[in-house]
Design a protein around this motif. Structure first.
Motif, PDB file in Angstrom:
ATOM      1  N   THR A   1     -16.006  10.748   6.224  1.00 24.61           N
ATOM      2  CA  THR A   1     -16.136  10.807   4.767  1.00 24.61           C
ATOM      3  C   THR A   1     -15.786   9.491   4.081  1.00 24.61           C
ATOM      4  O   THR A   1     -16.165   9.280   2.935  1.00 24.61           O
ATOM      5  CB  THR A   1     -15.231  11.898   4.174  1.00 24.61           C
ATOM      6  OG1 THR A   1     -13.863  11.531   4.380  1.00 24.61           O
ATOM      7  CG2 THR A   1     -15.531  13.259   4.780  1.00 24.61           C
TER       8      THR A   1
ATOM      9  N   HIS B   1     -12.777   6.941  -3.046  1.00 23.04           N
ATOM     10  CA  HIS B   1     -12.227   8.012  -2.240  1.00 23.04           C
ATOM     11  C   HIS B   1     -10.828   7.676  -1.706  1.00 23.04           C
ATOM     12  O   HIS B   1     -10.279   8.427  -0.930  1.00 23.04           O
ATOM     13  CB  HIS B   1     -13.160   8.338  -1.068  1.00 23.04           C
ATOM     14  CG  HIS B   1     -14.484   8.878  -1.508  1.00 23.04           C
ATOM     15  ND1 HIS B   1     -14.650  10.170  -1.941  1.00 23.04           N
ATOM     16  CD2 HIS B   1     -15.680   8.280  -1.627  1.00 23.04           C
ATOM     17  CE1 HIS B   1     -15.898  10.351  -2.282  1.00 23.04           C
ATOM     18  NE2 HIS B   1     -16.552   9.227  -2.106  1.00 23.04           N
TER      19      HIS B   1
ATOM     20  N   ASN C   1     -12.842   8.844   3.185  1.00 25.61           N
ATOM     21  CA  ASN C   1     -11.632   9.110   2.402  1.00 25.61           C
ATOM     22  C   ASN C   1     -10.429   8.475   3.079  1.00 25.61           C
ATOM     23  O   ASN C   1     -10.311   8.513   4.308  1.00 25.61           O
ATOM     24  CB  ASN C   1     -11.383  10.610   2.271  1.00 25.61           C
ATOM     25  CG  ASN C   1     -12.411  11.297   1.409  1.00 25.61           C
ATOM     26  OD1 ASN C   1     -13.057  10.678   0.569  1.00 25.61           O
ATOM     27  ND2 ASN C   1     -12.581  12.583   1.618  1.00 25.61           N
ATOM     28  N   CYS C   2      -9.551   7.908   2.267  1.00 23.79           N
ATOM     29  CA  CYS C   2      -8.305   7.402   2.841  1.00 23.79           C
ATOM     30  C   CYS C   2      -7.163   7.701   1.890  1.00 23.79           C
ATOM     31  O   CYS C   2      -7.329   7.744   0.677  1.00 23.79           O
ATOM     32  CB  CYS C   2      -8.391   5.922   3.179  1.00 23.79           C
ATOM     33  SG  CYS C   2      -8.129   4.773   1.847  1.00 23.79           S
ATOM     34  N   GLU C   3      -6.022   7.962   2.501  1.00 23.09           N
ATOM     35  CA  GLU C   3      -4.797   8.202   1.750  1.00 23.09           C
ATOM     36  C   GLU C   3      -3.793   7.157   2.188  1.00 23.09           C
ATOM     37  O   GLU C   3      -3.557   6.976   3.387  1.00 23.09           O
ATOM     38  CB  GLU C   3      -4.256   9.597   2.031  1.00 23.09           C
ATOM     39  CG  GLU C   3      -2.986   9.896   1.282  1.00 23.09           C
ATOM     40  CD  GLU C   3      -2.484  11.301   1.509  1.00 23.09           C
ATOM     41  OE1 GLU C   3      -1.254  11.472   1.552  1.00 23.09           O
ATOM     42  OE2 GLU C   3      -3.313  12.206   1.663  1.00 23.09           O
TER      43      GLU C   3
ATOM     44  N   TYR D   1      -7.128   7.872   7.446  1.00 15.94           N
ATOM     45  CA  TYR D   1      -8.522   7.561   7.125  1.00 15.94           C
ATOM     46  C   TYR D   1      -9.478   8.492   7.868  1.00 15.94           C
ATOM     47  O   TYR D   1      -9.363   8.680   9.075  1.00 15.94           O
ATOM     48  CB  TYR D   1      -8.809   6.113   7.537  1.00 15.94           C
ATOM     49  CG  TYR D   1     -10.237   5.681   7.398  1.00 15.94           C
ATOM     50  CD1 TYR D   1     -10.790   5.429   6.148  1.00 15.94           C
ATOM     51  CD2 TYR D   1     -11.038   5.505   8.512  1.00 15.94           C
ATOM     52  CE1 TYR D   1     -12.108   5.021   6.017  1.00 15.94           C
ATOM     53  CE2 TYR D   1     -12.354   5.103   8.395  1.00 15.94           C
ATOM     54  CZ  TYR D   1     -12.881   4.860   7.139  1.00 15.94           C
ATOM     55  OH  TYR D   1     -14.183   4.463   7.011  1.00 15.94           O
ATOM     56  N   SER D   2     -10.423   9.054   7.130  1.00 14.72           N
ATOM     57  CA  SER D   2     -11.463   9.902   7.725  1.00 14.72           C
ATOM     58  C   SER D   2     -12.704   9.055   7.960  1.00 14.72           C
ATOM     59  O   SER D   2     -13.302   8.551   7.001  1.00 14.72           O
ATOM     60  CB  SER D   2     -11.797  11.076   6.800  1.00 14.72           C
ATOM     61  OG  SER D   2     -12.942  11.753   7.288  1.00 14.72           O
TER      62      SER D   2
ATOM     63  N   ARG E   1     -15.004   2.602   0.524  1.00 16.22           N
ATOM     64  CA  ARG E   1     -15.329   3.619  -0.476  1.00 16.22           C
ATOM     65  C   ARG E   1     -14.102   3.850  -1.353  1.00 16.22           C
ATOM     66  O   ARG E   1     -13.487   4.899  -1.308  1.00 16.22           O
ATOM     67  CB  ARG E   1     -15.778   4.898   0.204  1.00 16.22           C
ATOM     68  CG  ARG E   1     -17.059   4.688   1.003  1.00 16.22           C
ATOM     69  CD  ARG E   1     -17.492   5.917   1.716  1.00 16.22           C
ATOM     70  NE  ARG E   1     -17.816   6.961   0.758  1.00 16.22           N
ATOM     71  CZ  ARG E   1     -18.114   8.208   1.092  1.00 16.22           C
ATOM     72  NH1 ARG E   1     -18.139   8.565   2.363  1.00 16.22           N
ATOM     73  NH2 ARG E   1     -18.406   9.106   0.181  1.00 16.22           N
TER      74      ARG E   1
ATOM     75  N   ARG F   1      -6.788   7.077  -2.097  1.00 16.98           N
ATOM     76  CA  ARG F   1      -5.721   7.645  -2.915  1.00 16.98           C
ATOM     77  C   ARG F   1      -4.384   7.139  -2.399  1.00 16.98           C
ATOM     78  O   ARG F   1      -4.137   7.162  -1.201  1.00 16.98           O
ATOM     79  CB  ARG F   1      -5.797   9.173  -2.822  1.00 16.98           C
ATOM     80  CG  ARG F   1      -4.705   9.916  -3.500  1.00 16.98           C
ATOM     81  CD  ARG F   1      -5.001  11.411  -3.527  1.00 16.98           C
ATOM     82  NE  ARG F   1      -4.625  12.086  -2.319  1.00 16.98           N
ATOM     83  CZ  ARG F   1      -3.400  12.535  -2.057  1.00 16.98           C
ATOM     84  NH1 ARG F   1      -2.435  12.346  -2.898  1.00 16.98           N
ATOM     85  NH2 ARG F   1      -3.148  13.184  -0.950  1.00 16.98           N
TER      86      ARG F   1
END
Length: 71
Positions: free
Chosen positions: A8, A67, A10-12, A4-5, A64, A69
Motif C-alpha cells: 500500500t 499515506h 503506507n508508513c507509520e 512500512y507496507s 507516498r 503518519r
C-alpha cells in the motif's frame, strides 16, 4: 522506527526522542517483528538527527507521503 507496507505504501513513523531512543526503538522493533504476521510489512529502526534526514536517506518509505503518519 518505521513500519512500512510494501503493497500500500503506507508508513507509520514512531519517533524516539529520549537519550536512549535508539535502544528503545530497537527493542520496539524486535517486539513488533516478533508479533508481525504480515510478510508485506517492513519494520525498521533508523538513527538520524531529524525526520527530514530519514526522509532523505530512506526515501522509498516516504514516496507516498499522503499515506505516511507520525505516531
Amino acid at each position: 522506527m518505521i513500519e512500512y507496507s510494501r503493497s500500500t505504501g503506507n508508513c507509520e513513523v514512531t519517533p524516539y526522542l529520549q537519550d536512549n531512543g535508539a535502544d528503545l526503538a530497537f527493542e520496539d522493533r524486535m517486539t513488533r517483528e516478533a508479533t508481525n504476521r504480515d510478510p508485506d510489512v517492513e519494520i525498521v529502526s533508523v538513527i538520524a538527527p531529524s525526520l527530514d534526514d530519514v526522509q532523505r536517506t530512506h526515501s522509498r518509505y516516504f514516496v507516498r507521503m499522503n499515506h505516511a503518519r507520525v505516531a
